[in-house]
Design a protein around this motif. Structure first.
Motif, PDB file in Angstrom:
ATOM      1  N   LEU A  89     -26.189  -9.322  -2.243  1.00 53.16           N
ATOM      2  CA  LEU A  89     -25.472 -10.398  -2.919  1.00 53.16           C
ATOM      3  C   LEU A  89     -25.336 -10.033  -4.387  1.00 53.16           C
ATOM      4  O   LEU A  89     -26.345  -9.747  -5.042  1.00 53.16           O
ATOM      5  N   GLU A  90     -24.109 -10.006  -4.869  1.00 54.45           N
ATOM      6  CA  GLU A  90     -23.833  -9.627  -6.258  1.00 54.45           C
ATOM      7  C   GLU A  90     -24.465  -8.269  -6.604  1.00 54.45           C
ATOM      8  O   GLU A  90     -24.996  -8.070  -7.695  1.00 54.45           O
ATOM      9  N   GLY A  91     -24.466  -7.365  -5.617  1.00 54.67           N
ATOM     10  CA  GLY A  91     -24.977  -6.021  -5.838  1.00 54.67           C
ATOM     11  C   GLY A  91     -26.482  -5.879  -5.724  1.00 54.67           C
ATOM     12  O   GLY A  91     -27.015  -4.792  -5.914  1.00 54.67           O
ATOM     13  N   ILE A  92     -27.180  -6.966  -5.418  1.00 54.77           N
ATOM     14  CA  ILE A  92     -28.644  -6.935  -5.322  1.00 54.77           C
ATOM     15  C   ILE A  92     -29.048  -7.132  -3.864  1.00 54.77           C
ATOM     16  O   ILE A  92     -28.584  -8.055  -3.195  1.00 54.77           O
ATOM     17  N   LYS A  93     -29.920  -6.256  -3.383  1.00 55.98           N
ATOM     18  CA  LYS A  93     -30.370  -6.325  -2.001  1.00 55.98           C
ATOM     19  C   LYS A  93     -31.397  -7.445  -1.825  1.00 55.98           C
ATOM     20  O   LYS A  93     -32.261  -7.633  -2.682  1.00 55.98           O
ATOM     21  N   GLY A  94     -31.275  -8.186  -0.736  1.00 58.64           N
ATOM     22  CA  GLY A  94     -32.202  -9.265  -0.413  1.00 58.64           C
ATOM     23  C   GLY A  94     -32.681  -9.166   1.020  1.00 58.64           C
ATOM     24  O   GLY A  94     -32.067  -8.485   1.856  1.00 58.64           O
ATOM     25  N   HIS A  95     -33.779  -9.842   1.309  1.00 61.37           N
ATOM     26  CA  HIS A  95     -34.370  -9.827   2.648  1.00 61.37           C
ATOM     27  C   HIS A  95     -34.977 -11.204   2.902  1.00 61.37           C
ATOM     28  O   HIS A  95     -35.828 -11.647   2.134  1.00 61.37           O
ATOM     29  N   GLN A  96     -34.515 -11.857   3.947  1.00 57.59           N
ATOM     30  CA  GLN A  96     -34.993 -13.198   4.278  1.00 57.59           C
ATOM     31  C   GLN A  96     -35.314 -13.302   5.760  1.00 57.59           C
ATOM     32  O   GLN A  96     -34.665 -12.679   6.593  1.00 57.59           O
TER      33      GLN A  96
END
Length: 157
Positions: A89-96
């Protein structure tokens, strides 16, 4: 606020526990928040919800989030699915890890609203609309998390 905590979790490379809920208006349209990723140049929709706080159940989280975000009370009907959501999201990796529920408004009048202001820390950060999967596709937008469309199409909601 919460958004800062969300990005802090992403930047620290932690896995975040979240709860989201689908509310169906009876016409196969679901209440979904619309947003835009400036990096991907992509419009997308996602169910409302948020991060589960320490010592809070996922159901308590949803009730709190709906109250905070759109000033509405909900009843939880049932848990539908658990997603492992790895995304950018917006170039930033996330993990949920996301728990998906089916819910309903406690007030039937809420179904008459066409849109809802989505609030965060006292400021409007977006809008939520009633949308069908077909309308989202016609608009050229995406539906997240991945796998949500399959749940909806199986008529589980």
């Amino acid at each position: 606020g919460r958004l800062k905590q969300f990005y802090k979790g992403i930047q620290e490379k932690t896995i975040r526990s979240s709860a989201i809920a689908l509310i169906n208006n009876g016409n196969n349209k679901f209440l979904l928040q619309k947003d835009y990723d400036k990096i991907k140049k992509e419009s997308y929709y996602r169910p409302l919800g948020g991060g589960i706080e320490f010592s809070e159940t996922s159901e308590q989280c949803l009730k709190r989030e709906f109250q905070e975000e759109i000033d509405q009370e909900i009843n939880i009907i049932k848990k539908l699915e658990t997603f492992e959501n790895i995304f950018t999201l917006e170039g930033i990796k996330g993990h949920q890890i996301m728990l998906l529920y089916l819910a309903e408004f406690t007030s039937k009048d809420s179904y008459n609203k066409n849109e809802f202001d989505v609030m965060e820390s006292g400021a409007t950060i977006g809008k939520a609309y009633w949308r069908s999967v077909e309308e989202i596709k016609e608009e050229g937008a995406k539906l997240y998390p991945l796998g949500l469309e399959a749940i909806i199409s199986k008529n589980l909601v």
